[in-house]
Design an enzyme around this catalytic site. Structure first.
Site, short mmCIF file in Angstrom:
data_model
loop_
_atom_site.label_atom_id
_atom_site.label_comp_id
_atom_site.label_asym_id
_atom_site.label_seq_id
_atom_site.Cartn_x
_atom_site.Cartn_y
_atom_site.Cartn_z
N ARG A 1 35.03 16.54 21.60
CA ARG A 1 36.59 16.70 21.98
C ARG A 1 37.09 15.36 22.49
O ARG A 1 38.20 15.39 23.25
CB ARG A 1 36.92 17.95 22.67
CG ARG A 1 36.08 19.04 22.46
CD ARG A 1 36.49 20.24 23.11
NE ARG A 1 37.68 20.57 23.37
CZ ARG A 1 38.47 21.45 24.34
NH1 ARG A 1 37.63 21.79 25.31
NH2 ARG A 1 39.76 21.66 24.17
N TYR B 1 42.85 57.38 38.64
CA TYR B 1 42.09 58.19 39.33
C TYR B 1 41.74 58.98 38.00
O TYR B 1 42.36 59.55 37.07
CB TYR B 1 42.80 59.23 40.02
CG TYR B 1 41.97 60.52 40.26
CD1 TYR B 1 40.95 60.61 40.87
CD2 TYR B 1 42.73 61.63 39.90
CE1 TYR B 1 40.15 61.77 40.92
CE2 TYR B 1 42.03 62.91 39.90
CZ TYR B 1 40.86 63.11 40.47
OH TYR B 1 40.05 64.24 40.64
N CYS C 1 26.42 29.85 40.12
CA CYS C 1 26.43 31.27 40.59
C CYS C 1 25.24 32.13 39.64
O CYS C 1 24.78 33.19 40.36
CB CYS C 1 27.73 32.03 40.34
SG CYS C 1 29.12 31.28 41.15
N ASP D 1 34.17 22.50 44.69
CA ASP D 1 33.54 22.63 45.99
C ASP D 1 33.56 21.30 46.85
O ASP D 1 33.27 21.57 48.10
CB ASP D 1 31.83 22.85 45.72
CG ASP D 1 31.66 24.13 45.07
OD1 ASP D 1 32.72 24.88 44.67
OD2 ASP D 1 30.44 24.39 44.44
#
Length: 461
Positions: free
Chosen positions: A78, A436, A51, A293
């Site tokens: 790892r 607000y 992205c 995807d």
């Protein structure tokens, strides 16, 4: 191939968001002595933000490596056997093994598995037309794609760029190319850019793009890419015109990369994505999972399967898969279709259903469109935003929201996304206790103004 001393082997196909999230989560739950993890990635990079590529190309992000969340070396540290530049070419479901080919040497070998994760991602749609594969024509889906595009941009003397398609990628790439000093033309098959919006909201994006100096050509389809004597792209042609191009970026969208899975006989849906259960297990296969995807997901609003290529979903899929593979339990219930983007300072957001989505699902609905401000009208910096809302005709259930505006507009869609997930009515939304203060919102937040208007329309209907 001999199995190691590990009691089980997990094989992961694909080294980006879903695949490596699954591998990492499984490793957290099971040590190397309990679970051996082998991951294959055909590209040069792992765990990166696709992205972010338009912002790297456009110069907002300075370095490619800023988009990389975890390097191959970090994964290997790892105890994940990560094999880069290695493409899986075949899945033998009955034999529980995969065939992989070293991209550079061509050497092939089989690797057996007890559990398999398919995270092959998506591929940019390339139109079938003359010249579509010419040098200078780029799809943008991976970091390798982004690097290839940047190489073209730095090696090209001309300053004409054509973007084919005006979805999220097309719009973001158009802005990136403008930022790099190109004359940009966007050729779009639809009546307005951003087909994920209704056309009346897409018109607002159209006006903003033209205000940036982008030439928009709507209701037009590229029929061929024209090349020069050197074989490189020089223009694109539609039925009516030619547009000079030193570089062409394909922003038509993406399709699930499921050719490997389909060849193995795994189930795909109407959008060509793999079908899974709530645990992200491929339907009908106890020891195969899929995410990212390359899968279809349940739309919680329409009840239908959809294909949505977003990193946020891919990472969640990976977490769910890793938990289940590692002996835990997790599910992915579905999505409401939330997305946000920007063109220059124009923010574009949507969640839920468009009008045509609602019709396709057989729903009757009311729509309202309101114009409001991002802050109290008297507070400095207040800017206009347009909010469109869809509500089911008899029940008043919220069906979708689209927002186009300046600073402070885009992330307001999250309120609507939560309301959709909760199945709220527009009537109930009007009572939401939102934050607000004059610097942040009018007394009535723009989303609630739309909800009030929609509730009145539902009552009248």
């Amino acid at each position: 191939m001999n199995m190691s001393a590990a009691s089980e082997r997990l094989v992961v196909i694909g080294g980006d968001a879903a695949g490596m999230s699954a591998a990492s989560q499984a490793r957290r739950l099971k040590g190397p002595g309990e679970l051996e993890i082998v991951a294959f990635e055909r590209g040069h990079f792992t765990s990166y933000s696709a992205c972010g590529i338009p912002y790297w190309v456009g110069g907002d992000v300075e370095e490619r490596d800023q988009l990389i969340a975890r390097t191959p070396e970090e994964h290997r540290a790892r105890d994940i056997d990560l094999r880069m530049r290695t493409e899986v070419t075949e899945i033998d479901v009955a034999g529980q093994r995969v065939r992989a080919r070293d991209v550079d040497s061509g050497a092939e070998s089989w690797t057996s598995y007890d559990k398999l994760v398919i995270a092959t991602g998506a591929r940019p749609i390339r139109p079938e037309m003359p010249g579509a594969d010419a040098p200078g024509v780029h799809g943008v889906q991976t970091l390798d794609d982004g690097q290839a595009l940047l190489d073209t941009l730095t090696g090209t003397r001309g300053r004409n760029a054509v973007v084919v398609g005006a979805g999220y990628i097309g719009v973001e790439m158009a802005e990136a190319l403008i930022n790099r000093g190109y004359e940009v033309t966007v050729v779009n098959r639809g009546s307005e850019p951003m087909s994920t919006l209704d056309a009346d909201m897409g018109r607002l994006v159209h006006e903003a793009m033209e205000g940036m100096g982008i030439t928009m050509v709507n209701d037009a389809e590229v029929t061929k890419v024209l090349t020069g004597e050197d074989g490189r792209v020089r223009a694109v042609a539609t039925e009516d015109a030619e547009y000079p191009a030193d570089v062409v970026v394909l922003g038509i969208g993406v399709r699930p990369e499921t050719s490997l899975a389909k060849a193995a006989g795994l189930p795909v849906g109407q959008h060509d994505g793999l079908l899974t259960d709530l645990a992200m297990r491929v339907r009908g296969h106890e020891n195969i999972w899929a995410g990212g995807d390359c899968v279809e997901v349940l739309d919680l609003v329409s009840g239908q399967e959809r294909h949505i290529a977003l990193g946020t979903h891919a990472n969640k899929h990976g977490q769910v898969i890793g938990a289940n593979v590692g002996g835990g339990y997790a599910t992915f219930p579905g999505v409401v279709g939330t997305a946000v983007s920007k063109v220059c300072d124009l923010e574009i957001a949507r969640t839920g259903l468009r009008e045509k989505d609602a019709r396709r699902a057989g729903l009757q609905f009311e729509t309202v469109t309101v114009e409001s401000t991002s802050r109290a009208g008297y507070y400095p910096g207040a800017s206009l935003m347009t909010v469109k809302m869809l509500a089911e005709r008899r029940t008043g259930r919220l069906l979708g929201v689209q927002i186009v505006g300046r600073e402070g507009a885009g992330k307001r869609v999250d309120v609507a996304a939560v309301a959709l997930t909760a199945g709220m009515t527009v009537e109930r939304m009007t009572a939401l206790d939102l934050g607000y203060a004059p610097p942040f919102s009018p007394v009535w937040d723009p989303v609630l103004v739309a909800a009030r208007k929609a509730a009145l329309k539902v009552r009248a209907a």
